[in-house]
Design an enzyme around this catalytic site. Structure first.
Site, PDB file in Angstrom:
ATOM      1  N   ALA A  66       7.033  26.424  40.961  1.00  0.00           N
ATOM      2  CA  ALA A  66       5.966  26.088  40.031  1.00  0.00           C
ATOM      3  C   ALA A  66       5.435  24.577  40.568  1.00  0.00           C
ATOM      4  O   ALA A  66       6.471  23.587  40.934  1.00  0.00           O
ATOM      5  CB  ALA A  66       6.380  26.086  38.914  1.00  0.00           C
ATOM      6  N   GLY A 111       9.955  29.101  40.992  1.00  0.00           N
ATOM      7  CA  GLY A 111       8.950  30.049  40.971  1.00  0.00           C
ATOM      8  C   GLY A 111       8.713  30.957  42.122  1.00  0.00           C
ATOM      9  O   GLY A 111       8.295  32.117  41.941  1.00  0.00           O
ATOM     10  N   GLU A 114      11.409  33.426  42.213  1.00  0.00           N
ATOM     11  CA  GLU A 114      11.204  34.486  41.114  1.00  0.00           C
ATOM     12  C   GLU A 114      10.153  35.294  41.703  1.00  0.00           C
ATOM     13  O   GLU A 114       9.947  36.495  41.081  1.00  0.00           O
ATOM     14  CB  GLU A 114      10.960  33.764  40.099  1.00  0.00           C
ATOM     15  CG  GLU A 114      12.041  32.730  39.285  1.00  0.00           C
ATOM     16  CD  GLU A 114      11.453  31.860  38.105  1.00  0.00           C
ATOM     17  OE1 GLU A 114      10.835  31.004  38.409  1.00  0.00           O
ATOM     18  OE2 GLU A 114      11.960  32.243  36.892  1.00  0.00           O
ATOM     19  N   GLU A 134      15.636  24.784  39.202  1.00  0.00           N
ATOM     20  CA  GLU A 134      15.044  24.125  37.970  1.00  0.00           C
ATOM     21  C   GLU A 134      15.800  23.082  36.899  1.00  0.00           C
ATOM     22  O   GLU A 134      15.331  22.262  36.543  1.00  0.00           O
ATOM     23  CB  GLU A 134      14.769  25.151  36.921  1.00  0.00           C
ATOM     24  CG  GLU A 134      13.329  26.051  37.270  1.00  0.00           C
ATOM     25  CD  GLU A 134      13.615  27.189  38.163  1.00  0.00           C
ATOM     26  OE1 GLU A 134      14.748  27.204  38.719  1.00  0.00           O
ATOM     27  OE2 GLU A 134      12.748  27.808  38.762  1.00  0.00           O
TER      28      GLU A 134
HETATM   29  N1  DAK Z   1       5.500  21.208  43.399  1.00  0.00           N
HETATM   30  C1  DAK Z   1       4.498  20.429  43.677  1.00  0.00           C
HETATM   31  N2  DAK Z   1       4.624  19.816  44.806  1.00  0.00           N
HETATM   32  C2  DAK Z   1       5.754  20.130  45.833  1.00  0.00           C
HETATM   33  C3  DAK Z   1       6.506  21.058  45.500  1.00  0.00           C
HETATM   34  C4  DAK Z   1       6.332  21.614  44.182  1.00  0.00           C
HETATM   35  N3  DAK Z   1       7.390  22.665  43.665  1.00  0.00           N
HETATM   36  N4  DAK Z   1       7.524  21.127  46.411  1.00  0.00           N
HETATM   37  C5  DAK Z   1       7.024  20.343  47.399  1.00  0.00           C
HETATM   38  N5  DAK Z   1       5.963  19.586  46.925  1.00  0.00           N
HETATM   39  C6  DAK Z   1       5.231  18.662  47.537  1.00  0.00           C
HETATM   40  C7  DAK Z   1       5.929  17.277  47.852  1.00  0.00           C
HETATM   41  O1  DAK Z   1       5.861  16.496  46.733  1.00  0.00           O
HETATM   42  C8  DAK Z   1       5.195  16.806  48.993  1.00  0.00           C
HETATM   43  O2  DAK Z   1       4.175  16.257  48.651  1.00  0.00           O
HETATM   44  P1  DAK Z   1       3.561  14.767  49.275  1.00  0.00           P
HETATM   45  O3  DAK Z   1       4.557  13.762  49.185  1.00  0.00           O
HETATM   46  O4  DAK Z   1       3.229  15.241  50.957  1.00  0.00           O
HETATM   47  O5  DAK Z   1       2.322  14.555  48.678  1.00  0.00           O
HETATM   48  C9  DAK Z   1       4.951  18.085  49.965  1.00  0.00           C
HETATM   49  O6  DAK Z   1       5.020  19.080  49.002  1.00  0.00           O
HETATM   50  C10 DAK Z   1       5.870  18.021  51.062  1.00  0.00           C
HETATM   51  O7  DAK Z   1       7.287  18.296  50.302  1.00  0.00           O
HETATM   52  P2  DAK Z   1       8.360  17.289  50.816  1.00  0.00           P
HETATM   53  O8  DAK Z   1       7.899  16.151  51.548  1.00  0.00           O
HETATM   54  O9  DAK Z   1       9.345  17.067  49.618  1.00  0.00           O
HETATM   55  O10 DAK Z   1       9.065  18.113  52.084  1.00  0.00           O
HETATM   56  P3  DAK Z   1      10.482  18.197  52.429  1.00  0.00           P
HETATM   57  O11 DAK Z   1      10.649  19.072  53.691  1.00  0.00           O
HETATM   58  O12 DAK Z   1      11.367  16.837  52.402  1.00  0.00           O
HETATM   59  O13 DAK Z   1      11.437  18.939  51.307  1.00  0.00           O
HETATM   60  C11 DAK Z   1      11.883  20.872  49.760  1.00  0.00           C
HETATM   61  C12 DAK Z   1      11.154  19.960  51.182  1.00  0.00           C
HETATM   62  C13 DAK Z   1      11.401  22.331  49.365  1.00  0.00           C
HETATM   63  C14 DAK Z   1      13.336  20.703  49.920  1.00  0.00           C
HETATM   64  C15 DAK Z   1      11.436  19.615  48.589  1.00  0.00           C
HETATM   65  O14 DAK Z   1       9.864  19.665  49.049  1.00  0.00           O
HETATM   66  C16 DAK Z   1      11.712  20.231  47.286  1.00  0.00           C
HETATM   67  O15 DAK Z   1      12.711  20.070  46.668  1.00  0.00           O
HETATM   68  N6  DAK Z   1      10.388  20.670  46.457  1.00  0.00           N
HETATM   69  C17 DAK Z   1      10.668  21.109  45.190  1.00  0.00           C
HETATM   70  C18 DAK Z   1      11.441  22.195  44.963  1.00  0.00           C
HETATM   71  C19 DAK Z   1      11.622  22.680  43.417  1.00  0.00           C
HETATM   72  O16 DAK Z   1      12.422  21.923  42.723  1.00  0.00           O
HETATM   73  N7  DAK Z   1      11.009  23.889  43.133  1.00  0.00           N
HETATM   74  C20 DAK Z   1      11.177  24.232  41.883  1.00  0.00           C
HETATM   75  C21 DAK Z   1      10.072  23.880  41.039  1.00  0.00           C
HETATM   76  S1  DAK Z   1      10.598  24.268  39.364  1.00  0.00           S
HETATM   77  C22 DAK Z   1       8.251  27.876  33.611  1.00  0.00           C
HETATM   78  C23 DAK Z   1       7.476  28.261  34.489  1.00  0.00           C
HETATM   79  C24 DAK Z   1       7.995  28.293  35.774  1.00  0.00           C
HETATM   80  C25 DAK Z   1       9.143  27.561  36.177  1.00  0.00           C
HETATM   81  C26 DAK Z   1       9.954  27.050  35.291  1.00  0.00           C
HETATM   82  C27 DAK Z   1       9.336  26.833  33.902  1.00  0.00           C
HETATM   83  N8  DAK Z   1       7.764  27.612  32.297  1.00  0.00           N
HETATM   84  C28 DAK Z   1       6.510  27.121  32.166  1.00  0.00           C
HETATM   85  C29 DAK Z   1       8.895  27.456  31.043  1.00  0.00           C
HETATM   86  C30 DAK Z   1       9.490  27.297  37.440  1.00  0.00           C
HETATM   87  C31 DAK Z   1       9.786  26.024  37.824  1.00  0.00           C
HETATM   88  C32 DAK Z   1       9.870  25.856  39.059  1.00  0.00           C
HETATM   89  O17 DAK Z   1       9.670  26.585  40.042  1.00  0.00           O
END
Ligand code: DAK
Length: 260
Positions: A66, A111, A114, A134
């Site tokens: 997400a 997400g 998921e 998360e």
């Molecule tokens: N959201 C927004 N931007 C994201 C992103 C994300 N999930 N993942 C990556 N980006 C962006 C980065 O901020 C970066 O942007 P700039 O700095 O270039 O502006 C760009 O994409 C490239 O990412 P990185 O520079 O970080 O790339 P790396 O190769 O260094 O790293 C990575 C790749 C995938 C390991 C890293 O980007 C990362 O850890 N990303 C976050 C992964 C993450 O934590 N995903 C889970 C998100 S939480 C709910 C509904 C849904 C959910 C929860 C609750 N309710 C409403 C209750 C679901 C939650 C999630 O999915």
């Protein structure tokens, strides 16, 4: 229909849905979720589409979760609304009466994982990384991860993945049953399309009935599930495809299913 973040292409009876927000690794914001909802609705209603492949644009990510930027400023009410809308879209994908294959071409996190879990079968690139990170953000999976992951890989592995927030590689995902195939990255889409085509070549009403029986069966007792299966089995006997399939076998020819 034209979308901002989604591309829908056709390869015969297969629709390929690509999530395209490459700058943020295809993260799901509310616009993507709304477009997913609309496009899945359309694919469900299109009887010419007999299988769907979902993938991410670019070489790096399927969907990296997400949109964290969008989530940061949400309060409890907004979060529940977001979770409910997102869950409804993923349930819509899960309930499509046709096979849906995830072509996991890179990161499938939060997400994104998921979304893959809501598909029927998952094909991952060797380079893919999967996980539910998360808790590293101080939240929990909100798009069905706590429910579907444990159903797919078992309670212990689901808890390990969700509590630790750790990512696993494609081979480990294969080992624990989180994905069904691992192939080189450049082959992931072709493999997913090939699987979808094999499924799309079968009687579509039968495939839909089998999908319902398996998915609904997992939510009820074995006894009720067996009754449900018998019911779905019976329904297929009222279709022209059943007559065509059995006749084709006896006449030693290929069946030509019409979905009626
Ligand atoms: N959201 C927004 N931007 C994201 C992103 C994300 N999930 N993942 C990556 N980006 C962006 C980065 O901020 C970066 O942007 P700039 O700095 O270039 O502006 C760009 O994409 C490239 O990412 P990185 O520079 O970080 O790339 P790396 O190769 O260094 O790293 C990575 C790749 C995938 C390991 C890293 O980007 C990362 O850890 N990303 C976050 C992964 C993450 O934590 N995903 C889970 C998100 S939480 C709910 C509904 C849904 C959910 C929860 C609750 N309710 C409403 C209750 C679901 C939650 C999630 O999915």
């Amino acid at each position: 229909m034209e979308y901002k973040h989604i591309r829908v292409e056709r390869d015969g009876a297969i629709a390929i849905l690509t999530i395209d927000r490459q700058k943020v690794l295809n993260a799901l914001n509310h616009e993507v979720v709304a477009e997913l909802d609309q496009s899945v609705e359309e694919l469900g209603a299109d009887s010419e589409v007999r299988g769907v492949v979902i993938t991410g644009a670019g070489e790096k990510a399927f969907v990296a979760g997400a949109d964290i930027a969008e989530m940061r400023d949400l309060d409890r009410k907004g979060a529940i609304r977001l979770a409910t809308t997102g869950q409804a879209v993923l349930s819509k994908i899960e309930r499509l009466p046709k096979p849906v294959i995830a072509a996991i071409n890179g990161y499938a996190l939060g997400g994104g994982c998921e979304l893959a879990l809501a598909c029927d079968v998952r094909v991952a690139a060797e380079s893919a990384k999967l996980g539910q990170p998360e808790v590293t953000l101080g939240i929990i999976p909100g798009y069905g991860g706590t429910q579907r992951l444990s159903r797919l890989v078992g309670k212990g592995k689901a808890k390990e993945l969700i509590f630790s927030g750790s990512m696993i590689d494609a081979q480990e995902a294969l080992r624990i049953g989180l994905v069904e195939h691992v192939v080189p990255r450049e082959e992931v889409l072709a493999k997913a399309i090939e699987l979808a085509k094999t499924m799309a070549g079968q009687g579509p009403l039968a495939v839909a009935a089998a999908k319902r029986a398996i998915d609904h069966g997992l939510d009820i007792s074995l006894e009720e599930g067996l009754r449900y299966e018998a019911d779905q089995f019976g329904d297929t006997f009222e279709t022209k495809d059943k007559l065509e399939g059995t006749s084709a076998f006896l006449e030693k020819r290929k069946p030509s299913f019409t979905g009626t």
